[in-house]
Design a protein around this motif. Structure first.
Motif, short mmCIF file in Angstrom:
data_model
loop_
_atom_site.label_atom_id
_atom_site.label_comp_id
_atom_site.label_asym_id
_atom_site.label_seq_id
_atom_site.Cartn_x
_atom_site.Cartn_y
_atom_site.Cartn_z
N LEU A 96 86.08 72.44 95.57
CA LEU A 96 87.02 73.14 94.70
C LEU A 96 88.07 72.14 94.20
CD1 LEU A 96 87.60 76.35 96.87
CD2 LEU A 96 86.20 76.17 94.80
N ASN A 97 88.57 72.36 92.97
CA ASN A 97 89.61 71.51 92.40
C ASN A 97 90.99 72.06 92.79
OD1 ASN A 97 87.61 69.96 91.08
ND2 ASN A 97 87.49 71.50 89.45
N VAL A 98 92.04 71.21 92.63
CA VAL A 98 93.38 71.60 93.04
C VAL A 98 94.40 71.20 91.94
CG1 VAL A 98 93.75 69.45 94.30
CG2 VAL A 98 95.12 71.46 94.87
N ARG A 99 95.40 72.07 91.73
CA ARG A 99 96.53 71.78 90.84
C ARG A 99 97.80 72.12 91.62
NH1 ARG A 99 95.63 75.06 86.97
NH2 ARG A 99 97.29 76.60 87.34
N ILE A 100 98.75 71.20 91.66
CA ILE A 100 99.95 71.34 92.47
C ILE A 100 101.15 71.65 91.57
CG2 ILE A 100 101.49 70.22 94.13
CD1 ILE A 100 98.73 70.75 95.23
N THR A 101 101.92 72.67 91.90
CA THR A 101 103.23 72.95 91.29
C THR A 101 104.27 73.01 92.41
OG1 THR A 101 102.91 75.34 91.42
CG2 THR A 101 102.20 74.24 89.38
N GLN A 102 105.51 72.76 92.06
CA GLN A 102 106.57 72.74 93.07
C GLN A 102 107.58 73.86 92.79
OE1 GLN A 102 108.13 68.77 92.76
NE2 GLN A 102 106.59 67.93 94.16
N GLN A 103 108.17 74.33 93.84
CA GLN A 103 109.19 75.38 93.73
C GLN A 103 110.27 75.12 94.76
OE1 GLN A 103 107.80 79.45 93.62
NE2 GLN A 103 109.58 80.14 94.79
N GLU A 104 111.55 75.14 94.23
CA GLU A 104 112.69 74.92 95.13
C GLU A 104 112.87 76.16 96.01
OE1 GLU A 104 116.11 74.00 92.84
OE2 GLU A 104 115.27 72.14 91.99
N THR A 105 112.97 75.93 97.25
CA THR A 105 113.22 77.02 98.19
C THR A 105 113.72 76.46 99.49
OG1 THR A 105 112.27 78.88 99.40
CG2 THR A 105 110.84 76.99 98.99
N ALA A 106 114.60 77.21 100.06
CA ALA A 106 115.11 76.82 101.37
C ALA A 106 114.45 77.61 102.49
CB ALA A 106 116.64 77.03 101.41
N ASP A 107 113.47 78.47 102.12
CA ASP A 107 112.83 79.34 103.11
C ASP A 107 111.56 78.74 103.70
OD1 ASP A 107 114.79 81.21 102.61
OD2 ASP A 107 113.61 82.20 101.02
N ALA A 108 111.14 77.57 103.26
CA ALA A 108 109.91 76.94 103.77
C ALA A 108 110.12 75.45 103.96
CB ALA A 108 108.75 77.20 102.81
N GLU A 109 109.33 74.91 104.83
CA GLU A 109 109.38 73.48 105.10
C GLU A 109 108.98 72.73 103.83
OE1 GLU A 109 110.19 70.23 107.55
OE2 GLU A 109 110.42 72.37 107.99
N PRO A 110 109.76 71.79 103.37
CA PRO A 110 109.38 71.02 102.17
C PRO A 110 108.01 70.37 102.35
CG PRO A 110 111.66 70.58 102.74
CD PRO A 110 111.10 71.37 103.87
N GLY A 111 107.19 70.42 101.29
CA GLY A 111 105.85 69.81 101.32
C GLY A 111 104.76 70.73 101.80
N THR A 112 105.10 71.98 102.15
CA THR A 112 104.08 72.92 102.61
C THR A 112 103.75 73.91 101.50
OG1 THR A 112 105.74 74.43 103.53
CG2 THR A 112 104.84 72.74 104.99
N VAL A 113 102.54 74.47 101.59
CA VAL A 113 102.06 75.42 100.59
C VAL A 113 102.72 76.78 100.85
CG1 VAL A 113 100.03 76.61 99.65
CG2 VAL A 113 99.86 74.21 100.32
N ILE A 114 103.31 77.33 99.79
CA ILE A 114 103.92 78.65 99.94
C ILE A 114 103.16 79.71 99.14
CG2 ILE A 114 106.21 77.73 100.44
CD1 ILE A 114 106.97 78.21 97.54
N GLN A 115 102.24 79.26 98.27
CA GLN A 115 101.50 80.23 97.47
C GLN A 115 100.22 79.58 96.94
OE1 GLN A 115 103.84 81.91 94.32
NE2 GLN A 115 102.29 83.40 93.71
N GLN A 116 99.11 80.35 96.79
CA GLN A 116 97.89 79.86 96.18
C GLN A 116 97.43 80.85 95.13
OE1 GLN A 116 95.87 79.77 100.05
NE2 GLN A 116 94.26 81.11 99.19
N SER A 117 96.77 80.31 94.07
CA SER A 117 96.41 81.14 92.92
C SER A 117 95.27 82.11 93.22
CB SER A 117 96.03 80.25 91.73
OG SER A 117 94.91 79.43 92.07
N HIS A 118 94.40 81.79 94.17
CA HIS A 118 93.25 82.64 94.50
C HIS A 118 93.38 83.12 95.94
CE1 HIS A 118 91.81 80.39 91.01
NE2 HIS A 118 90.84 81.30 90.85
N PRO A 119 93.15 84.36 96.18
CA PRO A 119 93.23 84.85 97.57
C PRO A 119 92.09 84.30 98.41
CG PRO A 119 92.34 86.56 96.14
CD PRO A 119 92.77 85.43 95.23
N ALA A 120 92.27 84.38 99.71
CA ALA A 120 91.20 83.92 100.62
C ALA A 120 89.95 84.77 100.42
CB ALA A 120 91.68 84.02 102.07
#
Length: 632
Positions: free
Chosen positions: A558-582
């Protein structure tokens, strides 16, 4: 799978380096199993992958239905240290995954296998007295009589024949009249290890034509007779005779004993290089006075004279063959042979007698006449010609003959009744597989249908056990088309196809079969395939680092595209959302991941006592008309 066939093979030869074999025989190494093949060792050789125990050389050559190379993977999984095959097998192996062991290639594996097995097992036949008997009828009777006489002489014996295999007092039922070359050499090595003195064995025309006994040079070879049989294997009766006659050449035997009471025996005696010259005179010509007598049996007094019972194959004029009692003749022959075999037996030379030293006796063991006596005794008894008694009586009438009836389409009860009505004795043997005859119906007989035999003789009859099961080939890792072709070559068909998510396999490749590889299936039956689908099973990636999630997607194609979002609720550098569900996602799809980044630091608050800006206007305005310059 493991073989349930009983065996007497217990000898384990010392390990031999492959480099020794390649240097001594016409072999080519095409697969090195990771390199260093020269130091790989093998302990024996087997041609049945189900009998591999570990460390053997697996011989994979053309079989009756399937090439043995198709079972090379199963042999290696069972512990085979190397594989021996032919050019056709090499092509089959190259189409699959590497075996991981050295692969040796010979132009003609069956022709080389016996010699190779003999070398691996230390040429055990050279340490045995060896007796071979061939002929259409009488082989089994002959070997049992010769073996019985040898045992009566105190010899420890081994026996190989249609009925059983025997080493000393241990015996198992036989599956072939003459074993395959690798099995034969292993069995002979077992006999040597268990202190067997002499081997007596049946040698079939199939064994001679298929190189099963090539490395063995027999001390004595015997021929009983030849009648029309086995023309399903030999094209003509002449070909059948030529196969039998090959046993009586210096490459296969040192001495020959041939019954010449039929045309085939006389022809063999004339052309053979190993038949004793003294037996080539006319069988009815009397021995001249002063000539050295050959072996003879006990005399029988008739009237005032004594008539010796010579082992001529047919009677002189006005004489007939009498079936003398074996119980009388065998002990007499055995007693004389026992005297001659004794290490302290006396040998007459120039009118004197001297003891034969044990060393000299051992060196002369294979040239003693008792070998001839025993072989002649067995052959003559098998033919029903134990002694000839000169008499004035009329010749007895010829025996009543009857043809073996055709029992096609009959079951056991009907076939038995048919034989009994013809005056023959039925004997039902093990069922045989048949693709053309319905299970439970007559397949073949010995002697064959139509053969003329004496009334009262036994006819062995075999019935169909149905089509012979075939082994499902290993098609895992192949495409659907390749798997269908491999199944068709094995006599099977491709069945239903089921797709599963298997990221370890390429889309469309077979990942499993039902029945599984190595299991048995009826010819023509369908094998269901399980193949890898074009979908990947996408997991929940939230909480993973950007690097971990990217690696997971790459492994799922599978291919990957990365976007970033400022948030203080998650560890920086971790995935907080994915475009396709499991779940199932088509391979090649781009999955967008949102990765957390830390928000910027806030600006500092202004001080309460700070000065106003310099450009801020004054609290008091100048008077009207006054520009604030102080000028009128």
């Amino acid at each position: 799978m493991t073989s349930s066939r009983p065996t007497l093979r217990t000898a384990v030869p010392p390990p031999r380096r492959l480099a020794e074999l390649v240097g001594a025989y016409p072999l080519t190494v095409v697969g090195e199993g990771g390199g260093g093949w020269e130091n790989v060792t093998v302990r024996g050789v087997r041609a049945d992958n189900r009998e591999i125990t570990g460390g053997e050389l697996f011989a994979a050559h053309t079989g009756g239905h399937v090439h043995g190379a198709r079972f090379a993977r199963a042999a290696v999984d069972a512990g085979a240290a190397a594989v021996l095959t032919d050019p056709e097998g090499r092509e089959l192996l190259s189409a699959g995954d590497p075996l991981g062991v050295p692969v040796l290639v010979a132009d003609d594996v069956p022709a080389l296998l016996g010699e190779l097995a003999a070398a691996l097992y230390g040429r055990p036949a050279d340490r045995l007295g060896t007796f071979a008997v061939t002929g259409t009828n009488g082989k089994t009777t002959t070997v049992f009589m010769v073996e019985h006489a040898l045992r009566a002489l105190g010899r420890r014996t081994g026996l190989i024949g249609t009925v059983e295999l025997r080493v000393g007092d241990r015996a198992v039922p036989a599956t072939l009249t003459t074993p395959q070359p690798a099995d034969l050499q292993a069995l002979l090595a077992t006999m040597v290890a268990e202190d067997v003195d002499d081997l007596v064995m049946e040698v079939s025309s199939h064994a001679l034509a298929l190189h099963r006994v090539d490395p063995v040079v027999f001390d004595v070879a015997g021929f009983t007779n030849l009648t029309q049989d086995h023309l399903d294997f030999h094209e003509t009766l002449e070909d059948y005779f030529d196969a039998k006659a090959d046993l009586f050449t210096p490459a296969r035997s040192r001495r020959g004993v041939v019954l010449v009471d039929d045309e085939w025996g006389r022809r063999l005696a004339e052309r053979s290089a190993t038949v004793h010259p003294g037996r080539r005179r006319h069988p009815c010509r009397p021995r001249r006075h002063g000539h050295r007598p050959g072996p003879r049996l006990a005399g029988a007094r008739r009237g005032r004279g004594r008539h010796r019972h010579h082992l001529h194959p047919r009677p002189p004029r006005r004489a007939h063959a009498a079936r003398a009692a074996t119980a009388v003749t065998t002990p007499l022959a055995a007693a004389e042979a026992t005297r001659m075999m004794s290490p302290t037996a006396t040998a007459t030379r120039a009118g004197t007698q001297r003891p034969v030293p044990a060393e000299e006796d051992e060196g002369r063991k294979k040239s003693r006449w008792w070998v001839w006596l025993l072989a002649l005794l067995g052959l003559a008894a098998a033919a029903g010609i134990v002694a000839l008694i000169v008499t004035n009586e009329e010749e007895p009438p010829p025996p009543e003959m009857v043809a073996v009836p055709d029992m096609t389409g009959m079951d056991q009860v009907e076939a038995r009744q048919e034989l009994e009505e013809a005056g023959l004795e039925p004997s039902i043997v093990d069922d045989v597989p048949s693709d053309t005859v319905e299970e439970g119906l007559f397949v073949e007989s010995r002697p064959a249908v139509g053969t003329e035999i004496e009334v009262g003789e036994t006819v062995e009859i075999a019935f169909s056990s149905g089509p012979e099961a075939v082994e499902v080939p290993n098609v895992v890792g192949m495409s659907q088309d390749q798997a269908a072709s491999a199944l068709e070559s094995a006599g099977l068909a491709s069945g239903s196809v089921q797709e599963v998510n298997d990221p370890s396999a390429a889309p469309g490749d077979v990942v499993a079969t039902d029945p599984a590889a190595g299991e048995s299936a009826a010819p023509g039956s369908r094998v269901n395939l399980t193949v890898a689908s074009n979908f990947a099973d996408l997991p929940d990636l939230t909480g993973q680092t950007e690097e971990e999630a990217s690696a997971t997607l790459a492994g799922l194609d599978l291919n990957v595209r990365i976007t970033q979002q400022e948030t203080a609720d998650a560890e920086p550098g971790t995935v907080i959302q994915q475009s396709h569900p499991a779940g199932a996602v088509e391979r090649g799809t781009t999955v967008a991941l949102t990765v957390a980044v830390a928000p910027p630091e806030p600006s500092p608050e202004p001080s309460e006592t700070s000065e106003p800006p310099p450009d801020e206007p004054s609290d008091t305005a100048p008077p009207d008309g006054d520009n604030g310059s102080g000028n009128d």
